[in-house]
Design an enzyme around this catalytic site. Structure first.
Site, PDB file in Angstrom:
ATOM      1  N   THR A   3      48.684 108.142 101.010  1.00  0.00           N
ATOM      2  CA  THR A   3      47.435 108.003 100.259  1.00  0.00           C
ATOM      3  C   THR A   3      46.463 108.956 100.648  1.00  0.00           C
ATOM      4  OG1 THR A   3      46.309 106.368 101.684  1.00  0.00           O
ATOM      5  CG2 THR A   3      47.658 105.547 100.043  1.00  0.00           C
TER       6      THR A   3
ATOM      7  N   TYR B 206      42.978  94.512 112.360  1.00  0.00           N
ATOM      8  CA  TYR B 206      43.633  95.048 111.065  1.00  0.00           C
ATOM      9  C   TYR B 206      44.846  93.911 111.204  1.00  0.00           C
ATOM     10  CZ  TYR B 206      46.445  97.541 107.806  1.00  0.00           C
ATOM     11  OH  TYR B 206      47.157  98.073 106.667  1.00  0.00           O
TER      12      TYR B 206
ATOM     13  N   ARG C 180      45.546  98.133 116.731  1.00  0.00           N
ATOM     14  CA  ARG C 180      45.215  97.753 115.312  1.00  0.00           C
ATOM     15  C   ARG C 180      44.726  96.139 115.483  1.00  0.00           C
ATOM     16  NH1 ARG C 180      45.263 102.263 114.845  1.00  0.00           N
ATOM     17  NH2 ARG C 180      46.277 103.498 113.349  1.00  0.00           N
TER      18      ARG C 180
ATOM     19  N   SER D  93      43.580 108.265 101.612  1.00  0.00           N
ATOM     20  CA  SER D  93      42.824 107.702 102.933  1.00  0.00           C
ATOM     21  C   SER D  93      43.530 108.158 104.104  1.00  0.00           C
ATOM     22  CB  SER D  93      42.448 106.313 102.977  1.00  0.00           C
ATOM     23  OG  SER D  93      43.458 105.408 102.931  1.00  0.00           O
TER      24      SER D  93
ATOM     25  N   ARG E 271      43.011 110.208 107.248  1.00  0.00           N
ATOM     26  CA  ARG E 271      43.009 109.534 108.653  1.00  0.00           C
ATOM     27  C   ARG E 271      43.580 110.796 109.596  1.00  0.00           C
ATOM     28  NH1 ARG E 271      45.550 104.424 109.584  1.00  0.00           N
ATOM     29  NH2 ARG E 271      45.915 104.304 107.199  1.00  0.00           N
TER      30      ARG E 271
ATOM     31  N   ARG F  36      58.104 107.302 112.661  1.00  0.00           N
ATOM     32  CA  ARG F  36      58.149 105.913 112.879  1.00  0.00           C
ATOM     33  C   ARG F  36      58.992 104.902 111.834  1.00  0.00           C
ATOM     34  NH1 ARG F  36      51.965 104.844 113.478  1.00  0.00           N
ATOM     35  NH2 ARG F  36      51.784 106.334 115.160  1.00  0.00           N
TER      36      ARG F  36
HETATM   37  N1  LIG Z   1      48.066 103.325 103.221  1.00  0.00           N
HETATM   38  C1  LIG Z   1      48.693 103.050 103.853  1.00  0.00           C
HETATM   39  O1  LIG Z   1      49.647 103.629 104.767  1.00  0.00           O
HETATM   40  C2  LIG Z   1      48.746 101.254 103.960  1.00  0.00           C
HETATM   41  C3  LIG Z   1      49.890 100.691 104.630  1.00  0.00           C
HETATM   42  C4  LIG Z   1      49.775  99.255 104.473  1.00  0.00           C
HETATM   43  C5  LIG Z   1      49.062  98.619 103.864  1.00  0.00           C
HETATM   44  N2  LIG Z   1      48.039  99.337 103.080  1.00  0.00           N
HETATM   45  C6  LIG Z   1      46.841  98.589 102.385  1.00  0.00           C
HETATM   46  O2  LIG Z   1      46.958  98.914 101.179  1.00  0.00           O
HETATM   47  C7  LIG Z   1      45.687  98.826 100.500  1.00  0.00           C
HETATM   48  C8  LIG Z   1      45.471 100.008  99.866  1.00  0.00           C
HETATM   49  O3  LIG Z   1      45.404 100.911 100.677  1.00  0.00           O
HETATM   50  P1  LIG Z   1      45.165 102.464 100.299  1.00  0.00           P
HETATM   51  O4  LIG Z   1      45.721 103.666 101.432  1.00  0.00           O
HETATM   52  O5  LIG Z   1      45.558 102.881  99.051  1.00  0.00           O
HETATM   53  O6  LIG Z   1      43.490 102.787 100.365  1.00  0.00           O
HETATM   54  P2  LIG Z   1      42.674 103.678  99.868  1.00  0.00           P
HETATM   55  O7  LIG Z   1      41.544 103.659 100.973  1.00  0.00           O
HETATM   56  O8  LIG Z   1      43.164 104.829  99.561  1.00  0.00           O
HETATM   57  O9  LIG Z   1      41.771 103.031  98.900  1.00  0.00           O
HETATM   58  C9  LIG Z   1      41.330 101.796  98.927  1.00  0.00           C
HETATM   59  C10 LIG Z   1      40.203 101.651  97.646  1.00  0.00           C
HETATM   60  O10 LIG Z   1      39.678 100.331  97.886  1.00  0.00           O
HETATM   61  C11 LIG Z   1      38.327 100.544  97.546  1.00  0.00           C
HETATM   62  N3  LIG Z   1      37.491  99.666  98.174  1.00  0.00           N
HETATM   63  C12 LIG Z   1      37.222  99.568  99.646  1.00  0.00           C
HETATM   64  N4  LIG Z   1      36.360  98.614  99.684  1.00  0.00           N
HETATM   65  C13 LIG Z   1      36.136  98.073  98.726  1.00  0.00           C
HETATM   66  C14 LIG Z   1      35.274  96.985  98.191  1.00  0.00           C
HETATM   67  N5  LIG Z   1      34.842  96.260  99.330  1.00  0.00           N
HETATM   68  N6  LIG Z   1      35.074  96.336  97.018  1.00  0.00           N
HETATM   69  C15 LIG Z   1      36.026  96.995  96.141  1.00  0.00           C
HETATM   70  N7  LIG Z   1      36.638  98.274  96.501  1.00  0.00           N
HETATM   71  C16 LIG Z   1      36.727  98.750  97.743  1.00  0.00           C
HETATM   72  C17 LIG Z   1      37.987 101.844  98.018  1.00  0.00           C
HETATM   73  O11 LIG Z   1      36.758 102.699  97.275  1.00  0.00           O
HETATM   74  C18 LIG Z   1      39.237 102.947  97.709  1.00  0.00           C
HETATM   75  O12 LIG Z   1      38.874 103.292  96.258  1.00  0.00           O
HETATM   76  C19 LIG Z   1      44.802  98.188 101.697  1.00  0.00           C
HETATM   77  O13 LIG Z   1      44.861  96.854 101.638  1.00  0.00           O
HETATM   78  C20 LIG Z   1      45.528  98.600 103.067  1.00  0.00           C
HETATM   79  O14 LIG Z   1      45.382  97.945 103.975  1.00  0.00           O
HETATM   80  C21 LIG Z   1      47.734 100.568 103.206  1.00  0.00           C
END
Ligand SMILES: NC(=O)c1ccc[n+]([C@@H]2O[C@H](COP(=O)([O-])OP(=O)(O)OC[C@H]3O[C@@H](n4cnc5c(N)ncnc54)[C@H](O)[C@@H]3O)[C@@H](O)[C@H]2O)c1
Length: 246
Positions: free
Chosen positions: A183, A148, A145, A185, A189, A206
């Site tokens: 979520t 990231y 990662r 996504s 994955r 984890r």
């Molecule tokens: N899901 C996890 O396990 C996790 C863990 C740690 C941090 N995060 C962080 O949380 C945040 C959200 O994660 P998630 O899993 O809910 O994401 P997700 O992929 O389920 O949803 C992300 C949303 O952001 C939108 N998006 C992506 N690129 C964009 C852009 N350029 N402009 C506008 N909208 C955009 C997508 O269309 C989607 O609707 C992210 O920043 C991610 O790094 C997630």
């Protein structure tokens, strides 16, 4: 009393996952929400459930579109920069394109959003910025990662600077740092992996509590940081990882 009564709150990445759940939590707390996503499907779904919701299809990596979006607002009390992406790869397999793509969305888009938002918040008498980080950052590493983790470390550094520079103007800035969150996504994955059952078990184990976080739990943290109840909290990295980094 609703914790975000009459506050104008902008949420990016609102169409799915954590952003979607946070829009609903903000509305339940009395906020006037502006929901942003680059794709319209999730926004349309949210709008069908919440009549007063304002939605805009905006790619937050488009600096001109971000300027126009925030320039069109009268006031802003809360900004939740949730849009972000995960990229895989270590130092030798992360391509320069992956690196740039990751930083464009996870860091540079937040820079542009915050620049315009802070100016408006100062005019509005102050505000709260919540940025989405991760425990994969300056808090700790995870295998494969590289980009990231570096990008989320940058989010923490950026947020601490904003917190320090604008504390006197009553603008706060904090970061939420989850480990794995349930979520769509994340589910996609896991499904794409060779053995999805084992992959899910690995993600869950984890975290010593034995499960991933729920989107509603992250949304509740965002409500707290957005609200005046966290008035003395700024520059903080709020870890919600089920003990993953203990
Ligand atoms: N899901 C996890 O396990 C996790 C863990 C740690 C941090 N995060 C962080 O949380 C945040 C959200 O994660 P998630 O899993 O809910 O994401 P997700 O992929 O389920 O949803 C992300 C949303 O952001 C939108 N998006 C992506 N690129 C964009 C852009 N350029 N402009 C506008 N909208 C955009 C997508 O269309 C989607 O609707 C992210 O920043 C991610 O790094 C997630």
């Amino acid at each position: 009393m609703q914790r975000l009564h009459n506050k104008t709150c902008l949420v990016t990445g609102a169409g799915a996952g954590i952003g979607y759940a946070t829009v609903e939590a903000f509305i339940a707390e009395g906020a006037n929400v502006i929901a942003i996503d680059r794709t319209p499907v999730g926004l349309a779904d949210l709008a069908s459930r919440h009549s007063g919701l304002k939605t805009h299809v905006v790619d937050v990596t488009d600096a001109g579109a971000v300027k126009a979006l925030i320039g069109g607002l009268d006031r802003l009390d809360v900004l939740f920069n949730c849009a972000g992406m995960v990229t895989t790869g270590d130092l030798l397999t992360c391509t320069p394109e992956d690196w740039t793509r990751t930083f464009d969305l996870n860091v540079t888009a937040i820079f542009h959003m915050c620049r315009h938002a802070v100016a408006l918040m100062i005019k509005s008498g102050g505000g709260s910025i919540v940025n989405m980080g991760s425990v994969i950052s300056s808090i700790g590493a995870a295998p494969d990662r590289l980009a990231y983790g570096a990008s989320k470390a940058a989010v923490i550094g950026l947020s601490k600077s904003i917190a320090l520079d604008y504390a006197a103007e009553n603008v706060r800035c904090n970061v939420i740092c989850p480990s794995a969150v349930e979520t769509p996504s994340m589910a996609a994955r896991i499904e794409a992996m060779d053995d999805p059952v084992a992959a899910r078990r690995a993600f869950e184990s984890r975290q010593p509590i034995g499960r991933m976080a729920f989107t509603g739990e992250i949304a509740e943290m965002a409500v707290y940081l957005a609200s005046d109840l966290s008035g003395c909290v700024t520059g903080s990295t709020m870890i919600m990882d089920g003990g993953a980094k203990l």
